[in-house]
Motif scaffolding. Sequence first.
Motif, PDB file in Angstrom:
ATOM      1  N   UNK A 135       1.074 -32.541   9.627  1.00 54.35           N
ATOM      2  CA  UNK A 135      -0.004 -31.793   9.077  1.00 54.35           C
ATOM      3  C   UNK A 135       0.078 -30.354   9.072  1.00 54.35           C
ATOM      4  N   UNK A 136       0.767 -29.789  10.176  1.00 56.81           N
ATOM      5  CA  UNK A 136       0.740 -28.394  10.490  1.00 56.81           C
ATOM      6  C   UNK A 136       1.429 -27.566   9.685  1.00 56.81           C
ATOM      7  N   UNK A 137       2.465 -28.236   8.874  1.00 54.18           N
ATOM      8  CA  UNK A 137       3.258 -27.616   8.143  1.00 54.18           C
ATOM      9  C   UNK A 137       2.699 -26.865   7.014  1.00 54.18           C
ATOM     10  N   UNK A 138       1.683 -27.445   6.243  1.00 55.72           N
ATOM     11  CA  UNK A 138       1.061 -26.285   5.113  1.00 55.72           C
ATOM     12  C   UNK A 138       0.296 -25.175   5.800  1.00 55.72           C
ATOM     13  N   UNK A 139      -0.077 -25.606   6.895  1.00 54.84           N
ATOM     14  CA  UNK A 139      -0.650 -24.193   7.733  1.00 54.84           C
ATOM     15  C   UNK A 139       0.346 -23.320   7.955  1.00 54.84           C
ATOM     16  N   UNK A 140       1.275 -23.660   8.499  1.00 52.72           N
ATOM     17  CA  UNK A 140       2.499 -22.955   8.764  1.00 52.72           C
ATOM     18  C   UNK A 140       2.874 -21.927   7.602  1.00 52.72           C
ATOM     19  N   UNK A 141       2.891 -22.653   6.458  1.00 50.51           N
ATOM     20  CA  UNK A 141       3.293 -21.763   5.350  1.00 50.51           C
ATOM     21  C   UNK A 141       2.538 -20.938   4.942  1.00 50.51           C
ATOM     22  N   UNK A 142       1.357 -21.142   4.913  1.00 49.92           N
ATOM     23  CA  UNK A 142      -0.021 -20.303   4.804  1.00 49.92           C
ATOM     24  C   UNK A 142       0.132 -19.017   5.698  1.00 49.92           C
TER      25      UNK A 142
END
Length: 74
Positions: free
Chosen positions: A48-55
């Motif tokens: 779930x952290x991957x979209x947060x990381x990209x942002x």
Amino acid sequence: MLALVNVESGVFLICVLLLSAIVMGNLAFRSGLGIKRWTLLGLMIGPVAYPLFNTHKHYAWRRSVGKSSGSLKC
């Protein structure tokens, strides 16, 4: 038999979280972001952290480039 299924799903969840932590740490290292922060976040919430990381990576890039880099000055 039910206990064995719960153990297997628990092991699978731990493996997914560890793999996510390793991947997030590697991505953070390659992007120049905080390695410990993103590794811990990958370990805690997983993929779930991957979209947060990209942002966060996009915002960090925009902050380093600046606001006026997108406009042409003639």
